[in-house]
Every structure is written in C-alpha cells, then in structure tokens.
Scaffold this motif. Structure first.
Motif, mmCIF file in Angstrom:
data_model
loop_
_atom_site.group_PDB
_atom_site.id
_atom_site.type_symbol
_atom_site.label_atom_id
_atom_site.label_comp_id
_atom_site.label_asym_id
_atom_site.label_seq_id
_atom_site.Cartn_x
_atom_site.Cartn_y
_atom_site.Cartn_z
ATOM 1 N N GLY A 33 0.789 -1.227 0.000
ATOM 2 C CA GLY A 33 0.000 0.000 0.000
ATOM 3 C C GLY A 33 0.818 1.272 0.000
ATOM 4 O O GLY A 33 0.254 2.371 -0.032
ATOM 5 N N LEU A 34 2.160 1.145 0.048
ATOM 6 C CA LEU A 34 3.020 2.322 0.091
ATOM 7 C C LEU A 34 4.168 2.170 -0.906
ATOM 8 O O LEU A 34 4.693 1.057 -1.080
ATOM 9 C CB LEU A 34 3.609 2.519 1.492
ATOM 10 C CG LEU A 34 2.679 3.021 2.597
ATOM 11 C CD1 LEU A 34 3.393 2.956 3.942
ATOM 12 C CD2 LEU A 34 2.225 4.449 2.311
ATOM 13 N N PRO A 35 4.619 3.265 -1.532
ATOM 14 C CA PRO A 35 5.837 3.211 -2.346
ATOM 15 C C PRO A 35 7.020 2.855 -1.452
ATOM 16 O O PRO A 35 7.058 3.249 -0.273
ATOM 17 C CB PRO A 35 5.959 4.635 -2.906
ATOM 18 C CG PRO A 35 4.603 5.230 -2.763
ATOM 19 C CD PRO A 35 3.988 4.591 -1.556
ATOM 20 N N PRO A 36 8.009 2.136 -1.967
ATOM 21 C CA PRO A 36 9.090 1.634 -1.099
ATOM 22 C C PRO A 36 9.902 2.716 -0.406
ATOM 23 O O PRO A 36 10.200 2.601 0.791
ATOM 24 C CB PRO A 36 9.963 0.816 -2.076
ATOM 25 C CG PRO A 36 9.586 1.288 -3.436
ATOM 26 C CD PRO A 36 8.150 1.675 -3.351
ATOM 27 N N LEU A 37 10.256 3.780 -1.114
ATOM 28 C CA LEU A 37 11.091 4.816 -0.502
ATOM 29 C C LEU A 37 10.312 5.631 0.527
ATOM 30 O O LEU A 37 10.854 6.018 1.561
ATOM 31 C CB LEU A 37 11.668 5.725 -1.585
ATOM 32 C CG LEU A 37 12.575 5.030 -2.606
ATOM 33 C CD1 LEU A 37 13.076 6.025 -3.637
ATOM 34 C CD2 LEU A 37 13.745 4.349 -1.911
ATOM 35 N N LEU A 38 9.026 5.877 0.248
ATOM 36 C CA LEU A 38 8.190 6.578 1.225
ATOM 37 C C LEU A 38 8.054 5.740 2.490
ATOM 38 O O LEU A 38 8.147 6.273 3.612
ATOM 39 C CB LEU A 38 6.816 6.862 0.626
ATOM 40 C CG LEU A 38 5.780 7.483 1.583
ATOM 41 C CD1 LEU A 38 6.261 8.822 2.111
ATOM 42 C CD2 LEU A 38 4.425 7.631 0.882
ATOM 43 N N PHE A 39 7.838 4.454 2.328
ATOM 44 C CA PHE A 39 7.728 3.561 3.479
ATOM 45 C C PHE A 39 8.998 3.603 4.328
ATOM 46 O O PHE A 39 8.945 3.751 5.551
ATOM 47 C CB PHE A 39 7.460 2.136 3.010
ATOM 48 C CG PHE A 39 7.727 1.088 4.046
ATOM 49 C CD1 PHE A 39 6.930 0.967 5.168
ATOM 50 C CD2 PHE A 39 8.809 0.220 3.904
ATOM 51 C CE1 PHE A 39 7.191 0.004 6.146
ATOM 52 C CE2 PHE A 39 9.074 -0.742 4.864
ATOM 53 C CZ PHE A 39 8.265 -0.845 5.988
ATOM 54 N N MET A 40 10.159 3.503 3.672
ATOM 55 C CA MET A 40 11.415 3.510 4.418
ATOM 56 C C MET A 40 11.646 4.849 5.108
ATOM 57 O O MET A 40 12.146 4.910 6.236
ATOM 58 C CB MET A 40 12.580 3.200 3.474
ATOM 59 C CG MET A 40 12.676 1.733 3.099
ATOM 60 S SD MET A 40 13.033 0.662 4.500
ATOM 61 C CE MET A 40 14.774 0.979 4.714
ATOM 62 N N GLY A 41 11.275 5.935 4.404
ATOM 63 C CA GLY A 41 11.466 7.243 4.996
ATOM 64 C C GLY A 41 10.665 7.421 6.269
ATOM 65 O O GLY A 41 11.196 7.851 7.303
ATOM 66 N N VAL A 42 9.385 7.089 6.212
ATOM 67 C CA VAL A 42 8.527 7.225 7.393
ATOM 68 C C VAL A 42 8.978 6.278 8.492
ATOM 69 O O VAL A 42 9.073 6.657 9.672
ATOM 70 C CB VAL A 42 7.060 6.967 7.007
ATOM 71 C CG1 VAL A 42 6.174 6.972 8.254
ATOM 72 C CG2 VAL A 42 6.563 8.015 6.013
ATOM 73 N N ARG A 43 9.274 5.041 8.121
ATOM 74 C CA ARG A 43 9.653 4.030 9.116
ATOM 75 C C ARG A 43 10.908 4.439 9.889
ATOM 76 O O ARG A 43 10.917 4.453 11.122
ATOM 77 C CB ARG A 43 9.890 2.686 8.415
ATOM 78 C CG ARG A 43 10.508 1.622 9.307
ATOM 79 C CD ARG A 43 10.835 0.341 8.546
ATOM 80 N NE ARG A 43 11.573 -0.590 9.380
ATOM 81 C CZ ARG A 43 11.970 -1.801 8.989
ATOM 82 N NH1 ARG A 43 11.686 -2.216 7.771
ATOM 83 N NH2 ARG A 43 12.643 -2.586 9.810
#
Length: 295
Positions: A33-43
């Motif tokens: 449900g999330l783009p990979p780089l956005l997911f990593m950034g938020v995480r």
C-alpha cells in the motif's frame, strides 16, 4: 560476567533475530500500500525520532564533531537500506534475499582490507569462497542457466553497503554512545529515503488501515524495539556472542517466508542457502572456538 548474564544476552539476541525476520514480512506487507522509498522514509525517521526522544540526554551532549561523524556514517547506512528496500520491493523469494543480505557479515572484513588495509584471516577468505559458491547456487535456474535478478543485485549491494557501514561505524563512531548514535543514523536513513521519494515517487492520496498497521509494526517492533534490544544485549555480552547469534536472522527469515508467505525454494537454492550459512559460521569460527566458558 556471570553466566546468567551471558544467557540473557544470548536469548535477547535470538529475540532480536526473530524481530528482524518478522520485519521482512512487515515491510513486504506495508509495500502493498506504500511506495518503497516513502515507506522507508517514514519508518526510519519516526524510529529515529522515537529513539532520539528516549536518549535525548546523551543525544544533546554530543558535540558537533560527533554529530557529523554519526550523520556521515548514517549516509552509508542509508544507501545500504535503500538498496535493501528496493530489493524487497522486487523480490520473488524473501528467504533468498535474506541470505544474500547476510553476506554483509562476510564482506565486512574484506571491506576493511580494501578501505583500511586491515588483515583478513584465512577463515574469512575461506568463508568468502564458500559464500560465492552459495550465491552461484541461488542464481541457478532449471537447465543450469544462471539468472541474477535485479532483486538479487539490490540485496548484494545492500550487503556491500552494510559491510562498509560496519567498518566506518567501528572506526569513526566507536566513542559515540550507542543510543544517540543509532537515533542519528536511523533518522539519516529516513531523511534520505523521504528526500529521494519526493523526487521519484508518487505518494498515495490515502493509506488503508491494514497498511498503516504494518507500517506501525515496522516502526515500533522491527525497528525501534529491535535496535533497543540489540543495544541492550550487546552491552551485556562480548561482541563475539552477538555476531554469532545474528547469523540466525536469514534462517528465521526463510522459515517465516515459508510459513507465512508460502514461499518455496528449489533444492539447488536450499543448497545455496546452506552454503551461505556455512560461510557465516566459518567467518565466525574464532568466535565459536574462543567462546568464553560460563562459570
């Protein structure tokens, strides 16, 4: 150190490897449900902020030089983790990816040789040879053709990045307290991922409840809790203990991928994983034979 402290440290490190293995699945689910780089950034940014809040006192006491060194080493970690998430995004076999990523343990002393002319033991060279054979097995397809996927390439790049990060972390950031060091580096990874995401990714208008749950699990369990327990365990026992127990991570990941995701490996791929596990044990041979006796 009392034997029960060594036992507690070992059990904590086993738990850390289990949390790390679960993190692979949490991340894979969140990527639906999330783009990979956005997911990593938020995480990683939120995990870094959380650990920074917990360790605010030591973090505030860092001088400018320490903060700069921590951030610089965090950039290397960021490159490695961006390669990891792209490998996971394109992965067809999570278990295979875990074993390829674990090669960072073997590549670390080789990177030290290249960067700082550090002596490399014969057991490390032997481990590298066995790991190369294992990597070749993972790349074999039916008919004997070699097929190295883009996912495999990203995971291998991640392993190389983590090897360089380990050397730089040990050499340039050894005198920085672990908790603020970890917070700064996680925050740097998150900032790099978010910046890259704004340039190359389209962000979703809404995030589903399921995706948000996997994201929170990745932040709280697979990142913040994992690194906190890892720091605690490493403070309770020699580094050799932690390094040896950490070789369990790809094994747990492969098992979790089999049970939870229904993945299956061919016999040749299983043989490749077994060779890489043997290589990890060979690389840690001195840690095994010199393991302190309890009591």
């Amino acid at each position: 150190m009392p034997a029960n402290d060594h036992l507690k440290a070992d059990l904590l490190m086993v738990l850390v490897t289990l949390l790390a293995a679960a993190g692979w699945v949490f991340s894979l689910k969140a990527l639906q449900g999330l783009p990979p780089l956005l997911f990593m950034g938020v995480r990683f940014l939120l995990a870094g902020l959380l650990l920074g809040t917990i360790g605010y006192g030591p973090l505030r006491r860092l001088d400018a030089a320490q903060r700069l060194r921590a951030a610089a080493v965090g950039v290397v970690m960021g490159v490695a983790m961006l390669c990891w998430i792209m490998g996971l995004f394109y992965a067809t076999h999570v278990g295979v990816g875990a074993f390829i990523t674990s090669l960072g343990v073997i590549l670390a002393p080789l990177a030290g040789r290249f960067l700082f002319a550090v002596h490399v033991s014969r057991s490390t060279w032997a481990a590298a040879a066995v790991a190369t054979a294992g990597l070749a097995c993972l790349s074999l397809q039916k008919g004997g053709a070699v097929h190295f996927t883009s996912s495999d390439a990203f995971f291998l790049a991640c392993a190389a990045g983590l090897a360089v990060h380990f050397n730089l972390n040990t050499r340039f950031a050894a005198r920085i307290p672990v908790l603020p060091l970890t917070a700064v580096q996680l925050g740097m990874v998150g900032a790099m991922a978010l910046l890259t995401s704004t340039l190359v990714e389209r962000w979703p208008a809404t995030i589903g409840g399921g995706t948000l749950g996997w994201l929170l699990a990745s932040i709280l369990i697979a990142t913040s809790l994992r690194f906190f327990l890892q720091v605690k365990a490493q403070s309770m026992a020699p580094v050799s203990h932690a390094a040896l127990v950490m070789t369990l991570e790809p094994v747990w990941t492969a098992l979790v991928a089999t049970v939870w995701l229904g993945e299956r490996m061919s016999g040749v791929q299983l043989g490749g994983c077994a060779l890489i596990l043997c290589a990890l044990l060979i690389s840690r041979w001195h840690s095994i034979v010199r393991r302190p006796r309890h009591g």
